[in-house]
Design an enzyme around this catalytic site. Structure first.
Site, PDB file in Angstrom:
ATOM      1  N   LYS A  33      13.142  -5.828  12.430  1.00  0.00           N
ATOM      2  CA  LYS A  33      12.899  -4.685  11.547  1.00  0.00           C
ATOM      3  C   LYS A  33      11.425  -4.641  11.118  1.00  0.00           C
ATOM      4  CE  LYS A  33      14.563  -7.560   7.738  1.00  0.00           C
ATOM      5  NZ  LYS A  33      15.752  -7.915   6.948  1.00  0.00           N
ATOM      6  N   TYR A 258     -15.311  -1.455  -7.619  1.00  0.00           N
ATOM      7  CA  TYR A 258     -14.844  -0.487  -8.605  1.00  0.00           C
ATOM      8  C   TYR A 258     -14.607  -1.128  -9.961  1.00  0.00           C
ATOM      9  CZ  TYR A 258     -13.915   3.164  -5.121  1.00  0.00           C
ATOM     10  OH  TYR A 258     -14.036   4.127  -4.164  1.00  0.00           O
TER      11      TYR A 258
END
Ligand SMILES: *Cc1c(COP(=O)(O)O)cnc(C)c1O
Length: 362
Positions: A33, A258
């Site tokens: 998966k 940032y």
């Protein structure tokens, strides 16, 4: 240039190492998966099939459809099918897991409308994880339904909540004994003789007496097993590498990134690397929780992780613009990095984004 290198030789090593550990009567379901845990589904699926994996499993129908389109013909379970996709399951010969009265009824209708009989299905019981599955009290209903449905019940299974926890573990023991009761009820109450399974990777190591007919192995194939000793028998198949985009000389007192996320306390050098949270390098690896290996030496992630870039403190590590950097691989394990930032290898690996090219090593 950021690359995720997937080593199929290591996949083969892991497969063989796990297979050797298995009860000779049990079969292996390879869980692929989420793009084979953030890797690359097609070549990994094909390699596992070539090695002798008896079945594959995915989470959702779309993932199974894709594997069929790649030409994978192996029995393919869909762990978490949604009723909206039941037709696609049938069109692509996928094997659904039925987990509730609703899913049972809806799949029965779909099979009838498509005029199929003896359609292969798997039944999932909830023995304590409280995720999906029939409640053990619904067992009688299930057995009644088996008699009057055109399903071929290939397997009956449950999923344990903490197979990696040290033994003895009362929750796991209670789940196992509930499942043993379910096995008995199915063997006595139905003339269909399904196969049984309950273990994932860590379970295979920790509960060798319960390999039963099948085991469902995901993480182990990719090189991790949630325990140092078990890890030692496996090899991580993925290496995430990148190259320095730019180097800045930073003076003490300057900030990086940032929101002035980091402030230099001395003069240093900062390397900017081309990957960020959009690539699955989550913000939780910022502020020194994450690090990379530059020329074999550790360089901490400084400040906030950006969408496309991270900055690392390279001090006086010998390197230049264009130098190769290991983000996951030699000297930095995915499980270590994940744990340091409060998550697990599963999440770190599965989150690696599509923007990162996958390169096979065969
Ligand atoms: C994902 C999954 C597995 C595989 O677990 P690993 O710990 O990766 O081996 C097994 N069973 C079910 C039901 C799963 O959803």
């Amino acid at each position: 240039m950021t690359l995720l290198e997937i080593d199929l030789k290591k996949l083969e090593h892991n497969y063989r190492s796990l297979r050797k550990r298995l009860d000779p009567n049990s079969k292996m379901m390879g869980v692929i998966k989420a793009n084979a845990y953030g890797g690359v589904a097609e070549p990994i699926a094909k390699k596992l099939v070539a090695l002798g994996t008896e079945a594959l499993a995915v989470a959702y129908t779309e993932e199974g459809v894709q594997l069929r389109e790649f030409g994978i013909k192996t029995p393919l379970l869909v762990f978490y099918p949604q009723v909206e996709n039941f037709r696609d399951i049938i069109f692509h010969d996928l094997e659904p897991v039925l987990y509730s009265k609703g899913s049972w009824e809806k799949f029965k209708e779909a099979v009838k409308e498509e005029k199929k009989s003896d359609y292969p299905v798997h039944i999932k019981y909830n023995t304590g994880l409280n995720r999906i599955g029939f409640h053990p009290d619904e067992g009688e209903w299930v057995l009644e339904q088996i008699k009057k449905s055109s399903f071929q019940v290939k397997s009956v299974y449950t999923h344990l909540g903490q197979t990696e926890a040290p033994k003895p573990n009362p929750e796991t023991e209670s789940q196992i004994s509930l499942f043993e009761q379910i096995i008995q009820n199915h063997n006595n109450g139905s003339n269909q003789k399904p196969e049984y399974h309950l273990l994932n990777t860590s379970g295979v190591f920790n509960y060798p007496d319960y390999h039963l007919d099948w085991v469902r192995i995901g993480l182990g194939l990719y090189g991790f097993a949630n325990h140092p000793e078990w890890n030692d028998t496996l090899q991580p198949i993925a290496q995430l590498k990148t190259k320095i985009t730019q180097i800045h000389q930073i003076k003490s007192g300057e900030t990086v990134g940032y929101n002035c996320g980091w402030k230099a306390t001395k003069n240093t050098r900062i390397a900017v690397l081309p990957l960020g949270h959009a690539d699955g390098f989550s913000r939780q690896y910022g502020h020194g929780k994450g690090w990379v290996m530059v020329n074999g030496q550790k360089a901490n992630v400084v400040g906030n992780v950006c969408m496309d870039m991270i900055m690392v403190d390279i001090g006086d590590i010998p390197c230049n613009e264009e130098s190769e950097v290991v983000v996951i691989g030699k000297g930095i394990r995915a499980d270590e990095l994940a744990e340091n930032a409060g998550t697990i290898s599963y999440e770190l690996l599965a989150a690696l984004g599509n923007r990162i090219p996958r390169v096979l090593k065969t």
